[in-house]
Motif scaffolding. Sequence first.
Motif, PDB file in Angstrom:
ATOM      1  N   HIS A  60       0.859  -1.175   0.000  1.00 23.83           N
ATOM      2  CA  HIS A  60       0.000   0.000   0.000  1.00 23.83           C
ATOM      3  C   HIS A  60       0.894   1.222   0.000  1.00 23.83           C
ATOM      4  O   HIS A  60       1.378   1.636   1.055  1.00 23.83           O
ATOM      5  N   PRO A  61       1.088   1.828  -1.172  1.00 27.41           N
ATOM      6  CA  PRO A  61       1.976   2.989  -1.225  1.00 27.41           C
ATOM      7  C   PRO A  61       1.479   4.152  -0.372  1.00 27.41           C
ATOM      8  O   PRO A  61       2.270   4.953   0.104  1.00 27.41           O
ATOM      9  N   ALA A  62       0.172   4.242  -0.199  1.00 23.78           N
ATOM     10  CA  ALA A  62      -0.363   5.391   0.534  1.00 23.78           C
ATOM     11  C   ALA A  62      -0.761   4.996   1.947  1.00 23.78           C
ATOM     12  O   ALA A  62      -1.812   5.400   2.436  1.00 23.78           O
ATOM     13  N   ALA A  65      -1.273   8.020   4.302  1.00 19.79           N
ATOM     14  CA  ALA A  65      -2.449   8.802   3.932  1.00 19.79           C
ATOM     15  C   ALA A  65      -3.726   8.042   4.269  1.00 19.79           C
ATOM     16  O   ALA A  65      -4.735   8.638   4.667  1.00 19.79           O
ATOM     17  N   ARG A  66      -3.690   6.724   4.136  1.00 21.81           N
ATOM     18  CA  ARG A  66      -4.868   5.919   4.471  1.00 21.81           C
ATOM     19  C   ARG A  66      -5.173   6.010   5.957  1.00 21.81           C
ATOM     20  O   ARG A  66      -6.319   6.194   6.374  1.00 21.81           O
ATOM     21  N   ALA A  69      -6.588   9.385   6.705  1.00 25.85           N
ATOM     22  CA  ALA A  69      -7.977   9.523   6.251  1.00 25.85           C
ATOM     23  C   ALA A  69      -8.923   8.807   7.211  1.00 25.85           C
ATOM     24  O   ALA A  69      -9.999   9.323   7.534  1.00 25.85           O
ATOM     25  N   LEU A  70      -8.530   7.630   7.683  1.00 29.46           N
ATOM     26  CA  LEU A  70      -9.385   6.886   8.606  1.00 29.46           C
ATOM     27  C   LEU A  70      -9.553   7.638   9.916  1.00 29.46           C
ATOM     28  O   LEU A  70     -10.669   7.816  10.420  1.00 29.46           O
ATOM     29  N   SER A  73     -11.690  10.746   9.432  1.00 28.01           N
ATOM     30  CA  SER A  73     -13.108  10.440   9.234  1.00 28.01           C
ATOM     31  C   SER A  73     -13.791  10.144  10.564  1.00 28.01           C
ATOM     32  O   SER A  73     -14.880  10.654  10.845  1.00 28.01           O
ATOM     33  N   VAL A  74     -13.154   9.305  11.371  1.00 35.06           N
ATOM     34  CA  VAL A  74     -13.752   8.951  12.664  1.00 35.06           C
ATOM     35  C   VAL A  74     -13.839  10.186  13.554  1.00 35.06           C
ATOM     36  O   VAL A  74     -14.863  10.449  14.192  1.00 35.06           O
ATOM     37  N   ALA A  76     -13.918  13.330  12.624  1.00 33.74           N
ATOM     38  CA  ALA A  76     -14.904  14.276  12.085  1.00 33.74           C
ATOM     39  C   ALA A  76     -16.327  13.847  12.422  1.00 33.74           C
ATOM     40  O   ALA A  76     -17.178  14.678  12.739  1.00 33.74           O
ATOM     41  N   THR A  77     -16.577  12.549  12.360  1.00 36.35           N
ATOM     42  CA  THR A  77     -17.913  12.062  12.706  1.00 36.35           C
ATOM     43  C   THR A  77     -18.254  12.429  14.148  1.00 36.35           C
ATOM     44  O   THR A  77     -19.362  12.908  14.436  1.00 36.35           O
ATOM     45  N   ILE A  80     -18.507  16.443  14.462  1.00 33.73           N
ATOM     46  CA  ILE A  80     -19.707  16.991  13.814  1.00 33.73           C
ATOM     47  C   ILE A  80     -20.957  16.593  14.591  1.00 33.73           C
ATOM     48  O   ILE A  80     -21.855  17.417  14.816  1.00 33.73           O
ATOM     49  N   GLY A  81     -21.023  15.331  15.011  1.00 37.66           N
ATOM     50  CA  GLY A  81     -22.189  14.897  15.772  1.00 37.66           C
ATOM     51  C   GLY A  81     -22.331  15.681  17.071  1.00 37.66           C
ATOM     52  O   GLY A  81     -23.424  16.128  17.427  1.00 37.66           O
ATOM     53  N   LEU A  84     -23.434  19.270  16.289  1.00 37.71           N
ATOM     54  CA  LEU A  84     -24.850  19.366  15.932  1.00 37.71           C
ATOM     55  C   LEU A  84     -25.724  19.262  17.180  1.00 37.71           C
ATOM     56  O   LEU A  84     -26.710  20.000  17.326  1.00 37.71           O
TER      57      LEU A  84
ATOM     58  N   TRP B  43       0.443   5.805  -5.597  1.00 40.52           N
ATOM     59  CA  TRP B  43      -0.048   6.462  -4.387  1.00 40.52           C
ATOM     60  C   TRP B  43      -1.454   6.992  -4.610  1.00 40.52           C
ATOM     61  O   TRP B  43      -2.343   6.828  -3.777  1.00 40.52           O
ATOM     62  N   ASP B  46      -3.951   4.023  -4.923  1.00 39.41           N
ATOM     63  CA  ASP B  46      -4.168   3.354  -3.641  1.00 39.41           C
ATOM     64  C   ASP B  46      -5.081   4.195  -2.749  1.00 39.41           C
ATOM     65  O   ASP B  46      -6.025   3.679  -2.132  1.00 39.41           O
TER      66      ASP B  46
END
Lengths: 274, 194
Positions: A60-62, A65-66, A69-70, A73-74, A76-77, A80-81, A84, B43, B46
Amino acid sequence: MATMTTRTDLSASRPPSSSATVSDDERAARIARLQASRGASGSAPSPGTATPAAPARRQHPAKGARALALFASVAATGVIGTGLAFADHLDASQTVSTGSALGATTTAAATGTGSTGIAATVGSTTATTAVAATAPATATPVTATTAPATATTAARTATTAAATATTAAAANAKYADGTFPGAVVTNRWGNVQVKVTITGGSITAVRTVQLPTDNKSVAINNRATPTLEAEAIAVQGANIDIVSGATYTSRGYATSLQSALDAAAVAVSAKAAA
Amino acid sequence: MDQFWHYLARSSGIVATILLVAALLWGLLFSARATGNRRRPKWWLDLHNYLGGLAFFFSVLHVIAIFRDKLSGIGLVQIFIPMTASGWEWGITWGVIAMYVFAAVVFTSWPKRRLSRRNWLIVHLLSIPSTVMVAAHAWMVGSSRNGLWFQALLAILAGLAVYPAVLRLIGVLSRHARRRSDAKVASRSLAGVR
């Protein structure tokens, strides 16, 4: 046999080596080494050769970044919740404060003018509800900003007396028989107004007079208002729980119901005084 | 606890929309020959794959939270069958159809392609109208749809999705035009040789 013939021919075409022919044993050993290096199943590798490498894992080159992002996302959820929920709570608190002030004003109007007066007073106050500053229920300045100009003086005088009557009435929880409309409470989705029916001093029914009219609000309110009515009858008051997913309706419902009950309580006091 | 599901549904819907647009943006930038930038293609690819999967996960979470919120009015029928949510048929329908299309895009690309290259590309490009449907769903039935911040967020996401799509389209059209002109030149030169 053909294979052996081919191999013999091949070996004959090669430059002469120290041993002119390849023995069967050497051939077998070479084949075994080839099979071992290719990882063929069922063949034991000959000693001295390396074991076949395990299949390469997916790269997994990224990767970084993965993970980012995970995590984002968690996070932010959750943020935001929470945001609100906090915003809804803040809006609902402002609605309650404004509605309570409206209740005091409406009660004052109800004393002398009846339901028509309530509608007239509330209609003129509704426009300013959204911009009215939060204020205590008994504050006279709130009345000064929300009551119509023609009834300002009378409303100001009546509000103070009505506020006192409201407090007393709330403590005793005695209501006059009849149907009493409550104040119109405006929220971001529209107006909420209820009317309460009192029989034998007890709340027997609570009906909605106004509710927000957009499609989603109608669907939510259709499910929430029966629960709110049942709770109001069960507790015999406006101290009811918010229905989840119908925060604005619940708050407006409770506020409007309280103002209707205040009017009923004042009616009892008026009768007693008479 | 009911309030938890209500706010989880709203927040997961917003996050899923952001992830969907991000996946779309990454995919279009990856394949954008018009921009000419192909830095570290592995990249890009992926991360694009991961963002798509993550967006799908949060979409499923959004649906589950809506279902668990007892006062949302959304049951299994409304989740799976369009035009069955009374009061806001089209708003929910856009979300249902977008969900089906998105699932098709994800499960034809992961873990490995099961279609021919051409059919896979057609299904994959359906992610663009799926994004439009998600925007319509949010605009029509989002609980925060009256909020200025929500409308601004939708506008920004729409811009982020439309801009690379237009760039990609321009690149494809210019490539086709170039091929046609090259073919004409080649045919003329052959005619000249003869």
